[in-house]
Design a protein around this motif. Structure first.
Motif, PDB file in Angstrom:
ATOM      1  N   LEU A 162     -11.454 -81.932  51.928  1.00 49.66           N
ATOM      2  CA  LEU A 162     -10.642 -82.388  51.327  1.00 49.66           C
ATOM      3  C   LEU A 162      -9.483 -83.083  51.930  1.00 49.66           C
ATOM      4  O   LEU A 162      -8.642 -83.683  51.052  1.00 49.66           O
ATOM      5  N   GLY A 163      -8.463 -83.128  53.138  1.00 45.93           N
ATOM      6  CA  GLY A 163      -7.896 -83.685  54.048  1.00 45.93           C
ATOM      7  C   GLY A 163      -6.713 -83.241  52.860  1.00 45.93           C
ATOM      8  O   GLY A 163      -5.921 -83.233  53.252  1.00 45.93           O
ATOM      9  N   LEU A 164      -6.517 -81.392  52.788  1.00 46.75           N
ATOM     10  CA  LEU A 164      -5.455 -81.141  52.427  1.00 46.75           C
ATOM     11  C   LEU A 164      -4.990 -79.812  53.298  1.00 46.75           C
ATOM     12  O   LEU A 164      -5.825 -79.735  54.529  1.00 46.75           O
ATOM     13  N   ARG A 165      -3.604 -79.340  53.484  1.00 48.46           N
ATOM     14  CA  ARG A 165      -3.220 -78.364  54.184  1.00 48.46           C
ATOM     15  C   ARG A 165      -2.006 -77.250  53.870  1.00 48.46           C
ATOM     16  O   ARG A 165      -1.938 -77.297  52.669  1.00 48.46           O
ATOM     17  N   VAL A 166      -2.624 -76.507  54.550  1.00 49.53           N
ATOM     18  CA  VAL A 166      -1.426 -75.151  53.810  1.00 49.53           C
ATOM     19  C   VAL A 166       0.033 -75.818  53.364  1.00 49.53           C
ATOM     20  O   VAL A 166       0.881 -76.142  54.590  1.00 49.53           O
ATOM     21  N   GLY A 167       0.284 -75.258  52.114  1.00 49.28           N
ATOM     22  CA  GLY A 167       1.666 -75.513  52.122  1.00 49.28           C
ATOM     23  C   GLY A 167       1.825 -77.141  51.450  1.00 49.28           C
ATOM     24  O   GLY A 167       2.749 -77.262  50.704  1.00 49.28           O
ATOM     25  N   ASP A 168       0.337 -77.604  51.526  1.00 46.89           N
ATOM     26  CA  ASP A 168       0.362 -79.007  50.267  1.00 46.89           C
ATOM     27  C   ASP A 168       0.862 -78.262  48.602  1.00 46.89           C
ATOM     28  O   ASP A 168       0.076 -77.263  48.269  1.00 46.89           O
ATOM     29  N   ARG A 169       1.790 -79.170  47.899  1.00 43.15           N
ATOM     30  CA  ARG A 169       1.426 -79.000  47.028  1.00 43.15           C
ATOM     31  C   ARG A 169       0.462 -79.151  45.485  1.00 43.15           C
ATOM     32  O   ARG A 169       1.134 -81.090  45.785  1.00 43.15           O
ATOM     33  N   VAL A 170      -0.211 -79.052  44.950  1.00 44.81           N
ATOM     34  CA  VAL A 170      -1.334 -79.900  44.623  1.00 44.81           C
ATOM     35  C   VAL A 170      -1.769 -79.838  42.987  1.00 44.81           C
ATOM     36  O   VAL A 170      -1.291 -78.798  43.102  1.00 44.81           O
ATOM     37  N   ALA A 171      -2.297 -80.469  42.237  1.00 45.55           N
ATOM     38  CA  ALA A 171      -2.985 -80.806  41.144  1.00 45.55           C
ATOM     39  C   ALA A 171      -4.068 -80.558  41.000  1.00 45.55           C
ATOM     40  O   ALA A 171      -4.872 -82.132  41.412  1.00 45.55           O
ATOM     41  N   THR A 172      -4.983 -80.121  40.919  1.00 46.59           N
ATOM     42  CA  THR A 172      -6.490 -79.851  40.522  1.00 46.59           C
ATOM     43  C   THR A 172      -6.928 -80.987  39.880  1.00 46.59           C
ATOM     44  O   THR A 172      -6.799 -81.321  38.412  1.00 46.59           O
ATOM     45  N   LEU A 173      -7.496 -81.934  40.403  1.00 44.66           N
ATOM     46  CA  LEU A 173      -7.901 -83.120  39.781  1.00 44.66           C
ATOM     47  C   LEU A 173     -10.053 -82.763  39.047  1.00 44.66           C
ATOM     48  O   LEU A 173     -10.964 -83.967  38.508  1.00 44.66           O
ATOM     49  N   VAL A 174     -10.083 -81.724  39.007  1.00 43.98           N
ATOM     50  CA  VAL A 174     -11.202 -81.559  38.316  1.00 43.98           C
ATOM     51  C   VAL A 174     -10.972 -79.709  37.319  1.00 43.98           C
ATOM     52  O   VAL A 174     -10.004 -79.536  37.493  1.00 43.98           O
ATOM     53  N   SER A 175     -11.810 -80.001  36.790  1.00 37.81           N
ATOM     54  CA  SER A 175     -11.528 -79.065  35.363  1.00 37.81           C
ATOM     55  C   SER A 175     -11.400 -77.610  35.966  1.00 37.81           C
ATOM     56  O   SER A 175     -12.202 -77.106  36.673  1.00 37.81           O
ATOM     57  N   LEU A 176     -10.860 -77.075  35.079  1.00 42.21           N
ATOM     58  CA  LEU A 176     -11.029 -74.894  35.453  1.00 42.21           C
ATOM     59  C   LEU A 176     -12.173 -74.760  34.829  1.00 42.21           C
ATOM     60  O   LEU A 176     -12.809 -73.470  35.122  1.00 42.21           O
ATOM     61  N   THR A 177     -13.318 -75.599  34.346  1.00 39.97           N
ATOM     62  CA  THR A 177     -14.125 -75.023  33.367  1.00 39.97           C
ATOM     63  C   THR A 177     -15.230 -74.551  34.658  1.00 39.97           C
ATOM     64  O   THR A 177     -16.092 -74.048  34.036  1.00 39.97           O
ATOM     65  N   LEU A 178     -15.048 -75.200  35.950  1.00 39.86           N
ATOM     66  CA  LEU A 178     -15.241 -75.144  37.686  1.00 39.86           C
ATOM     67  C   LEU A 178     -14.860 -74.558  38.428  1.00 39.86           C
ATOM     68  O   LEU A 178     -15.637 -74.777  38.724  1.00 39.86           O
ATOM     69  N   THR A 179     -13.572 -74.190  37.932  1.00 37.56           N
ATOM     70  CA  THR A 179     -13.023 -73.788  38.799  1.00 37.56           C
ATOM     71  C   THR A 179     -12.628 -71.790  39.276  1.00 37.56           C
ATOM     72  O   THR A 179     -11.654 -71.445  39.037  1.00 37.56           O
ATOM     73  N   PRO A 180     -13.368 -71.684  40.122  1.00 38.39           N
ATOM     74  CA  PRO A 180     -12.884 -70.033  40.503  1.00 38.39           C
ATOM     75  C   PRO A 180     -11.829 -69.330  40.407  1.00 38.39           C
ATOM     76  O   PRO A 180     -10.583 -70.494  40.782  1.00 38.39           O
ATOM     77  N   LEU A 181     -11.313 -68.623  39.244  1.00 39.54           N
ATOM     78  CA  LEU A 181      -9.881 -68.227  39.047  1.00 39.54           C
ATOM     79  C   LEU A 181      -9.303 -67.078  38.778  1.00 39.54           C
ATOM     80  O   LEU A 181     -10.336 -66.584  37.993  1.00 39.54           O
ATOM     81  N   ARG A 182      -8.394 -66.665  39.506  1.00 42.68           N
ATOM     82  CA  ARG A 182      -8.014 -65.801  39.423  1.00 42.68           C
ATOM     83  C   ARG A 182      -7.231 -65.142  38.489  1.00 42.68           C
ATOM     84  O   ARG A 182      -5.777 -65.978  39.659  1.00 42.68           O
ATOM     85  N   ILE A 183      -6.023 -64.851  37.884  1.00 43.63           N
ATOM     86  CA  ILE A 183      -4.769 -64.294  37.329  1.00 43.63           C
ATOM     87  C   ILE A 183      -4.314 -62.915  37.698  1.00 43.63           C
ATOM     88  O   ILE A 183      -4.844 -62.156  37.561  1.00 43.63           O
ATOM     89  N   THR A 184      -3.383 -62.861  38.103  1.00 41.01           N
ATOM     90  CA  THR A 184      -2.418 -61.612  38.618  1.00 41.01           C
ATOM     91  C   THR A 184      -1.284 -61.309  38.398  1.00 41.01           C
ATOM     92  O   THR A 184      -1.118 -60.243  38.669  1.00 41.01           O
TER      93      THR A 184
END
Length: 361
Positions: free
Chosen positions: A115-137
């Motif tokens: 994906l070409g991302l680096r630690v510390g990058d602030r990002v917005a995902t462009l894929v749906s939350l319906t297929l994104t593994p997610l934990r809320i803490t």
């Protein structure tokens, strides 16, 4: 002999992961993550994954509307979202089937991530939350349930075939997140209108159902730039009509209920070549079909759409229209949508006005 490092659930990095996320599906096994009932949100990445520390969720409009209408208070909406994520390992509204997207900071990048991302990058995902593994803490303690944007602490996982955009520095984060959430709509509208101009040598008439919303306002601006002639925004109330007229995105602003096919056609006066559906309510399929002239195109960019109702309704109406499903992704769609907000003051004004609204108390 050196052992391979331990990855999630005691498996090793020597084992293969799927760029489509199949290895994260808990049940039913064998389906893609979007179709799965439950995903594994373990924040330990596989070699081709990226882990994101979540800061904000952006629920899609259809899902948020359903949650708001089904629950009497913001606290009840908050509880419903927490329950969905806890049960499913992702945010997928079981009624609408839709989710949204998120904003966060990259925590960890697997050594084989493409994906070409680096630690510390602030990002917005462009894929749906319906297929994104997610934990809320954090239990969503900072969210009152009164808007689509959800302050949140937790983790999310991006697969090898996921897409994400590094947040632009020149736009407020909340605004950028709202725009990126619907970036596919204006890009596809641009493509459809330009193709009609090229094919027929004239400026097509374009109607946007839900023209005062996020995807709707961007689609109006995109249609104008692509060469639309008559440009009509359909909105559900006089208050919204006033806002859209005030920013000058459309030639005509029509107040009509898109769920009333005959009423919609009467309000339009004449049918259009392209209809873009950006509503967040169900039942607008037949109105969109009737609003479109024979040989025209309907673009359904709404998660409230029943595609069986659209197809069977068009057949029953003997409507010779092409129907497209907006899938949320067009190459270059993120920068295209952000460019519209930067260069079209009317679009930005509508987005900012929407952010100030608090639809649930």
């Amino acid at each position: 002999m050196t052992e391979a490092p331990v990855s999630r659930s005691g498996q090793t990095d020597a084992m293969e992961s799927s760029p489509y996320g199949l290895h994260r599906v808990v049940e039913p096994v064998g389906v893609l993550p979007q179709q799965a009932w439950r995903l594994d949100p373990d924040p330990r990445p596989w070699p081709d994954e990226v882990v994101v520390d979540v800061e904000r969720l952006n629920l899609d409009a259809a899902s948020y509307r359903q949650l708001r209408e089904a629950h009497i208070s913001g606290a009840a909406v908050r509880h419903a979202v927490l329950q969905i994520v806890d049960e499913r390992g992702k945010m997928q509204n079981p009624v609408t089937g839709s989710g949204g997207m998120l904003l966060g900071t990259v925590r960890e990048v697997g050594p084989r991530s493409p994906l070409g991302l680096r630690v510390g990058d602030r990002v917005a995902t462009l894929v749906s939350l319906t297929l994104t593994p997610l934990r809320i803490t954090d239990g969503l303690v900072d969210w009152d349930g009164a808007s689509e944007q959800v302050p949140c602490r937790g983790t999310a996982v991006l697969f090898g075939r996921s897409i994400a955009a590094v947040l632009p520095e020149d736009l407020p984060e909340a605004l950028a997140l709202s725009v990126l959430d619907v970036a596919g709509a204006p890009a596809l509208t641009d493509r459809v209108v330009r193709r009609r101009v090229a094919a027929f040598g004239r400026a097509p008439a374009v109607c946007v159902l839900g023209g005062g919303g996020k995807s709707g306002s961007l689609s109006l601006a995109a249609a104008r730039r692509a060469g639309a002639g008559r440009l009509v925004a359909v909105v559900p109330s006089e208050a919204e009509a006033g806002r859209v007229r005030g920013v000058g995105l459309a030639d005509e602003v029509v107040v009509a209920d898109a769920r009333d096919p005959l009423g919609l056609v009467a309000a339009l006066g004449s049918r259009v070549d392209v209809t873009v559906v950006c509503v967040d309510v169900a039942g607008c399929e037949h109105g969109a079909v009737l609003a479109t002239a024979d040989g025209g195109t309907v673009v359904f960019f709404s998660m409230a759409t029943s595609f069986s109702a659209a197809a069977l309704g068009a057949e029953g109406l003997a409507a010779d229209v092409e129907m497209l499903v907006g899938n949320g992704y067009v190459p270059g769609h993120a920068e295209f949508a952000l460019g519209l907000v930067r260069s079209e003051p009317g679009v930005r004004a509508l987005f900012e006005a929407r952010e100030r609204q608090t639809p649930l108390v």
